[in-house]
Design an enzyme around this catalytic site. Structure first.
Site, PDB file in Angstrom:
ATOM      1  N   TYR B 175      52.259   0.633  45.154  1.00  0.00           N
ATOM      2  CA  TYR B 175      51.262   2.284  45.011  1.00  0.00           C
ATOM      3  C   TYR B 175      52.052   2.969  46.689  1.00  0.00           C
ATOM      4  CZ  TYR B 175      46.063   4.305  45.979  1.00  0.00           C
ATOM      5  OH  TYR B 175      45.524   5.312  46.534  1.00  0.00           O
ATOM      6  N   GLY B 177      50.478   6.885  48.002  1.00  0.00           N
ATOM      7  CA  GLY B 177      49.396   8.078  48.535  1.00  0.00           C
ATOM      8  C   GLY B 177      48.579   7.832  47.262  1.00  0.00           C
ATOM      9  N   GLY B 178      49.061   7.646  46.470  1.00  0.00           N
ATOM     10  CA  GLY B 178      47.751   7.009  45.075  1.00  0.00           C
ATOM     11  C   GLY B 178      47.113   8.762  45.077  1.00  0.00           C
ATOM     12  N   THR B 179      48.484   9.684  45.446  1.00  0.00           N
ATOM     13  CA  THR B 179      47.941  11.143  44.799  1.00  0.00           C
ATOM     14  C   THR B 179      48.240  11.682  43.395  1.00  0.00           C
ATOM     15  OG1 THR B 179      49.535  11.543  45.986  1.00  0.00           O
ATOM     16  CG2 THR B 179      48.016  12.214  46.782  1.00  0.00           C
ATOM     17  N   THR B 256      59.109  10.506  42.601  1.00  0.00           N
ATOM     18  CA  THR B 256      58.713  10.927  41.812  1.00  0.00           C
ATOM     19  C   THR B 256      59.484  12.826  41.970  1.00  0.00           C
ATOM     20  OG1 THR B 256      57.711  12.435  43.088  1.00  0.00           O
ATOM     21  CG2 THR B 256      56.080  10.756  41.737  1.00  0.00           C
ATOM     22  N   GLU B 308      59.879   6.755  39.296  1.00  0.00           N
ATOM     23  CA  GLU B 308      58.067   6.608  39.570  1.00  0.00           C
ATOM     24  C   GLU B 308      57.754   5.187  39.085  1.00  0.00           C
ATOM     25  OE1 GLU B 308      57.296   9.289  36.154  1.00  0.00           O
ATOM     26  OE2 GLU B 308      57.772  10.370  37.146  1.00  0.00           O
ATOM     27  N   GLY B 312      61.696  -0.589  40.785  1.00  0.00           N
ATOM     28  CA  GLY B 312      61.442  -1.386  41.902  1.00  0.00           C
ATOM     29  C   GLY B 312      60.744  -0.484  42.665  1.00  0.00           C
ATOM     30  N   VAL B 313      60.670  -1.119  43.998  1.00  0.00           N
ATOM     31  CA  VAL B 313      59.514  -0.502  45.430  1.00  0.00           C
ATOM     32  C   VAL B 313      60.562  -0.142  46.342  1.00  0.00           C
ATOM     33  CG1 VAL B 313      57.732  -0.864  46.881  1.00  0.00           C
ATOM     34  CG2 VAL B 313      58.162  -2.469  44.993  1.00  0.00           C
ATOM     35  N   TYR B 518      52.875  27.733  38.812  1.00  0.00           N
ATOM     36  CA  TYR B 518      52.013  26.305  38.870  1.00  0.00           C
ATOM     37  C   TYR B 518      50.904  27.134  37.935  1.00  0.00           C
ATOM     38  CZ  TYR B 518      49.694  22.581  41.156  1.00  0.00           C
ATOM     39  OH  TYR B 518      49.580  21.632  41.282  1.00  0.00           O
TER      40      TYR B 518
END
Lengths: 626, 598
Positions: B175, B177-179, B256, B308, B312-313, B518
């Site tokens: 986890y 920034g959670g965006t 991402t 994503e 791993g991290v 967008y």
């Protein structure tokens, strides 16, 4: 063969009928001539005309349109390609393209349209009793034109068709279409230009390998479609049907108008089937002669002027039915994956993929069937069907009685019958006979076909020819009802021919007939099982057939229906049977002449052509270059 | 305009440095059920005028007189019809933590802080997809949330956590920034193992700056704006500014394949990273040197970029830095219609002279931007505005319902910026573009940062909204935009949406061979039984339309779980197989079990 599963039978038929249901709920008609008879034609021709266009685009001047086409990437690509192949400078090819476009392009002018509005009003009032249009269809069309590029796809039975279409759209203040017309019209100098100024654009009949011609032509059509400048109109059948049977569709133009959707250039394209039914066709006897090999008179202005004599006759009424717009997007859903177009530049011409080809083919057939569904049938069509099965003539009372019976049958098969309300049957029959007195006559209480003009002595060949003309003319009316009865009739024949009443065997016969006749009739590719089930369903529904276990058998009351159906298809069966060993029309003439066969329809070049195509397709014969 | 206005967002900082053993929960300064800071939100005041609260965003904080009209007219909504959110988290709606006791015991021994408080767990159970935020606002029961949260402080902590997770078969979900807007943070409901959310927020240091090579070595948990601020202190920047940079993390960008607004100058994340360190169940992946380009087989960074959180991290990243530009200038150009605007952007890309940022907003977004104009205080400004409007619409004949605006941002030394500016304006002029001033340009970029807050405002009044993006070849941009908008409108109608939806798009990035587009999409959901479901069906249809029109599955948002179903179609089943075999090798027991991507 066990492709038919009895258990899924009901579901399938239910689904089919459900799909077709919206067509079966048909709109009512309004007579647009009525107002013309009561108010000034001049005023009408000069009235304010301000149709709403696609998404409110402003109309495009013919010259601007040409420039867009000539400057398109699509055309440039082909010009360069042709220039490389031929060694000519691109400028020269570009010039050629410009000449082609000049020859092709329409020059729609409101003044010409007004002239036609005036002249046609006069002509229609003389020729026809009524010109009936379903106004709900017009409303749907108006809506469609604003939302999506629209392609009008009328049936094609007469030269009148496209003038009539434009006349109707003008009457209802709808955007005038641009119409793809064959170059033959250009033979009539003045008329050709008039037609051009009323929105026709002209394409050569054949331009097989001519890349440049094809590129100019397809880009011209696509440009009009993409920008929504005007509805595009063409005839799926490619030419006027001389037999009044729908012709198997030609795909070239349909491919062109559908492609912009696949390429994402437009959100959707709406195809609007239009069924134009003539109570009496202007070209009636001309067609029969043409089918018998008398060459088609060349389109000429003087010929047109001579044809004025037709103005003195009564041609009954015309019904024009604007069908439900068909969204290409919805049709293609799940059938064509548009993303397969992602990896190839869109301006480079490319042969459509197999998936697309079969979709376009399928769509073309469905549209023609929709046209058929909404063709208005007159009582005479039923009478002609009966008379052709009794060439020696029928008692008037028997004819009347059988016509009433056939009416019931046709209605239960969802025919779009225009039977006068509240008129006694005898009256309906007699007025039909009166309108078609050139084809049938009553003498001594018997009704029979009129044969030729008995002026002076005739040779036996002439007598045969005259006889054939009258049979083929009459057949063109019977042909109008064929689409209603075709499937059950093929089943009836299959039951008659099959070695046993086993469903499988009947199906095998049916599928043979289906395959054989698929050049002559509109049978949607791949629909063979569905058509069989529909035929079973209809015959069971009307009580002519029952289906215990795995059998198909005639009921006690089924005899008249089944034998009528057998008789209906007999000319076709006999014709094909005859043509199989010979393929030489002289031989068939001989057969008829010597009384070997009492079937004049085999003399029709249309049947010969279709049978030959079927035999080729079924590998029964092979083409050899001599 | 000089350096002072470099940042549109204010002096907001959310350095949540761990000063003691207590973990500072982010939810203290951030909303638990909406976007951004708790003290910053839009509301309609008693006079019915829109206001933006809080002091974080210097430019707003004033009254926006036209927003209400725009809002009510666009959506058929009314400020009298409220759909307020549940005020606080209902702990009973959160499933109890199912802990792996042995893991917890071993973890305790390492001294790495962790928590199984409901609030901590719920905060890390979601990203910012519409359905996620909507569910929080409605106070819906959660199906699955992480069972615990751990806060590693450095690379070695992560190594320990991953080892323990492997040992005890615990599921880890990184986890940052959670965006996320791809359902990437959602816990797979079928996961029966204990799920541990690995929060990287404490790994937020710049470890070193190498001025000789212009690179910085940074811990991956650092938040975008902190990274920029800290580098700025040394006279540098990364120039990587995704719209989410106030809250998103470096590790998240890597995971991402993020893209920044100024990529034309600085590049996208894949162009910026020099070295990545990742902890996987099989061990640590890293390269042996910092060579600027290598030919050593397929670049292993590209297995990590866009993975994503499935492998791993990401713990540490070496990335390029640049001296802070001397001069920065906003600008804007008005075009008579979208077609002209796209043609201009295409030409700019062709001549490879794109400014740091160039974006083209369609007419809907132009009007939206206008609705966010603050109250003008002086009659003179008012007069000038009126005159400008008169000039563009009456004198130049632009249709106010057709015209579009491109916003520009130039960076560099002053002289070059001015030269560059002229070049771009000259190109624009050949497409009928008229220069429309710096303010309009700057306002365009503000919209980017406040749009997510505006979504929360919409949701207070029965309006749901979402954005999605794609990339597409130049020749298909117009067709794609038109078809996708039309598809959305149609689908809304067919699915019973009672009001005309808002569909709007902008071209946000230009490339040699195409552009990033967008979309914004919003509608008034009054009268719908299940607005979220309706919304999802429409978005699904819109994505199908994008793919059918030659657009990609994603330009920078990623795939997550939201767009997984189209992966095969997008990269072929063989392609999916290749990715799967990497996953199988690196993480055979699916420890990183968020089930994104594949």
């Amino acid at each position: 063969m066990s492709t038919v599963c009895a258990s899924c039978f009901n579901i399938l038929v239910f689904v089919t009928l459900q799909q077709r249901d919206p067509m079966l709920k048909r709109d009512g008609f309004e007579d647009i001539l009525e107002e013309r008879r009561n108010s000034s034609d001049l005023k009408y021709a000069l009235r304010c005309y301000a149709p709403v266009l696609y998404k409110g685009v402003t109309p495009c001047k013919a010259n601007m349109l040409k420039n867009i086409v000539l400057q398109s990437d699509q055309l440039h690509y082909v010009i360069n390609q042709v220039s490389q192949e031929s060694g000519e400078a691109p400028d020269i090819i570009q010039e050629e393209a410009s000449v082609i476009l000049e020859e092709m392009a329409h020059r729609l002018q409101i003044s010409t349209v007004r002239f036609f509005a005036f002249a046609l009003s006069k002509a229609f009032k003389t020729l026809f009793q009524h010109v009936c249009v379903n106004e709900e269809g017009i409303q749907r069309l108006q809506q469609a034109i604003q939302e999506h590029p629209v392609v009008l796809l009328p049936s094609h039975r007469s030269y009148m068709d496209f003038l009539l279409m434009s006349y109707i759209l003008y009457t209802y203040d709808l955007a005038l279409p641009v119409i793809a017309a064959g170059m033959d019209f250009m033979g009539m100098k003045f008329v050709g230009e008039m037609l051009r100024m009323s929105g026709a654009f002209f394409i050569r009949r054949s331009f097989g390998g001519d890349k440049l011609y094809w590129a100019v032509f397809s880009e011209y059509v696509k440009t009009m479609l993409r920008n929504g400048f005007a509805p595009i109109e063409f005839f799926l059948e490619g030419t006027r049907s001389r037999t009044c049977k729908s012709l198997t569709p030609k795909l070239g133009l349909l491919n062109i108008v559908i492609e912009p959707f696949f390429k994402g250039e437009v959100f959707d394209v709406n195809l609007v089937p239009v069924s134009i039914s003539y109570e009496r066709i202007l070209e009636e006897s001309l067609y029969a002669r043409e089918l018998l090999g008398v060459p088609k008179p060349k389109e000429s202005t003087s010929g047109l002027l001579k044809a004025r004599r037709i103005l003195s006759e009564d041609y009954g009424s015309i019904h024009v039915y604007f069908g439900q717009p068909v969204s290409v997007r919805s049709l293609a859903q799940g059938k064509v994956n548009r993303s397969t177009y992602n990896l190839f530049p869109r301006h480079i011409p490319r042969k459509p993929m197999e998936e697309t080809q079969s979709f376009v083919n399928d769509t073309a057939y469905r549209i023609v069937r929709l046209q058929e569904d909404n063709m208005v049938l007159k009582p005479w069509v039923l009478m002609a069907s009966l008379l052709l099965q009794n060439l020696e003539g029928l008692e008037l009372s028997v004819l009347t009685e059988q016509t009433v019976w056939l009416r019931g049958l046709a209605l239960s098969y969802a025919a779009f019958l225009d039977w006068p309300d509240h008129a006694p049957t005898a009256k309906v029959v007699s007025s039909s006979l009166a309108l078609h007195r050139g084809l049938a006559c009553v003498s001594g209480g018997r009704v029979s076909l009129v044969v030729g003009e008995p002026l002076g002595p005739v040779t036996p060949e002439e007598a045969l020819f005259n006889r054939a003309v009258s049979v083929l003319s009459c057949a063109s009316y019977r042909n109008q009802v064929l689409h209603v009865f075709l499937r059950p009739a093929m089943l009836a024949v299959a039951m008659h021919t099959a070695a046993s009443s086993k469903k499988n065997e009947v199906y095998n016969c049916f599928s043979f007939l289906w395959d054989m006749f698929s050049n002559d009739f509109i049978l949607c590719p791949g629909d063979i099982v569905q058509d069989f089930e529909e035929a079973c369903y209809l015959l069971v529904k009307t009580g002519a057939v029952q289906m215990p276990q795995q059998d198909i058998v005639m009921t006690d009351i089924g005899q008249p229906t089944l034998s009528f159906f057998n008789g209906l298809l007999e000319p076709f069966l006999q014709g094909y049977q005859m043509l199989l060993p010979t393929l030489r029309s002289e031989y068939s003439v001989l057969c008829v002449f010597t009384g070997n066969l009492r079937c004049y329809e085999v003399l029709s070049s249309d049947m010969q052509k279709n049978a030959l195509a079927a035999l080729l397709r079924m590998d029964a014969v092979r083409k050899v270059k001599v | 305009m000089g350096r002072s206005s470099v940042r549109v967002l204010a002096a907001a900082t959310i350095t949540m440095t761990l000063t003691s053993t207590v973990c500072f929960p982010r939810q203290e300064i951030m909303k638990w059920n909406g976007w951004g800071y708790s003290d910053s939100k839009f509301l309609f005041n008693k006079k019915g005028q829109a206001e933006f609260t809080g002091k974080r965003y210097s430019i707003l904080g004033m009254v926006l007189p036209s927003l209400q009209d725009w809002f009510e007219n666009t959506f058929g909504a009314s400020v009298n019809h409220k759909s307020p959110a549940t005020p606080a988290l209902n702990a009973s709606a959160v499933p109890p933590a199912s802990l792996n006791e042995a893991f917890v015991e071993d973890l305790k021994a390492t001294g790495i802080p962790f928590s199984h408080e409901a609030e901590d767990r719920v905060f890390r159970a979601h990203g910012h997809c519409l359905h996620e935020i909507f569910a929080l606002r409605e106070g819906k029961k959660f199906e699955r949330v992480p069972d615990m949260v751990v806060w590693p402080n450095c690379h070695n902590d992560v190594v320990k956590i991953v080892e323990l997770a492997c040992k005890h078969n615990v599921c880890l979900i990184p986890y940052g920034g959670g965006t996320s807007v791809t359902s990437a943070l959602e816990c797979p409901p079928e996961e029966t193992r204990c799920i541990v959310s690995l929060d990287t927020s404490q790994m937020n240091r710049i470890l070193w700056i190498d001025e000789k090579n212009l690179v910085a070595h940074v811990e991956a948990g650092i938040i975008g704006q902190d990274l920029e601020r800290l580098l700025n202190e040394s006279g540098y920047c990364t120039g990587h500014e995704p719209d989410s940079m106030e809250f998103s993390s470096l590790g998240g960008w890597v995971a991402t394949r993020a893209s920044g607004m100024k990529k034309n100058v600085y590049g996208n994340i894949e162009d910026l990273v020099i070295h990545i360190k990742v902890v996987t169940p099989r061990g640590v992946i890293e390269k042996s040197c910092q060579g600027p380009r290598m030919s050593t087989g397929p670049d292993i960074h590209h297995f990590i970029l866009g993975s994503e959180g499935t492998l791993g991290v990401v713990t540490e990243v070496t990335m390029k830095i640049r001296p802070i530009p001397e001069y920065q200038k906003y600008g804007s150009v008005v075009f008579p219609n979208f077609e002209a605007g796209v043609a201009c952007l295409r030409e700019v890309a062709k001549q490879r002279c794109a400014p740091a940022s160039i974006r083209l907003m369609d007419n809907e977004q132009f009007q939206f931007g206008h609705a966010l104009k603050p109250q003008v205080s002086s009659i003179f400004t008012n007069f000038v505005e009126g005159l400008k409007k008169f000039y563009i619409t009456k004198f130049k004949g632009f249709d106010p319902h057709q015209l579009v605006v491109a916003t520009l941002l130039f960076e560099g030394d002053r002289e070059r910026v001015l030269q560059h500016e002229k070049q771009v304006y000259d190109i624009a002029a050949t497409f009928g573009g008229l220069a429309a001033g710096e303010d309009n340009g700057q306002r365009g970029y503000i919209l980017t940062f406040v749009i997510a807050y505006l979504r929360d405002l919409g949701m207070d009044y029965y309006v749901v909204a979402e954005s999605f993006e794609t990339s597409v070849p130049w020749d298909r941009v117009l067709d794609l935009c038109r078809n996708v908008k039309e598809r959305i409108n149609r689908e809304c109608k067919e699915r019973g949406v009672q009001f005309q939806p808002l569909t709007s798009c902008r071209v946000t990035q230009t490339y040699d061979a195409g552009a990033c587009v967008y979309f914004y999409f919003a509608f008034n959901y009054r009268g719908l039984a299940d607005p979220v479901h309706t919304y999802e069906r429409v978005e699904h249809a819109a994505r199908e339309e994008i793919l059918a029109n030659g657009g990609s599955l994603s330009h920078h948002h990623g795939v997550g779980k939201l767009r997984k179903e189209w992966m095969k179609e997008s990269i072929s089943s063989l392609g999916v197989g290749m990715l799967q075999s990497v996953k199988d090798y690196v993480d055979p027991d699916n420890i990183f079990g968020n089930r994104n991507l594949l």
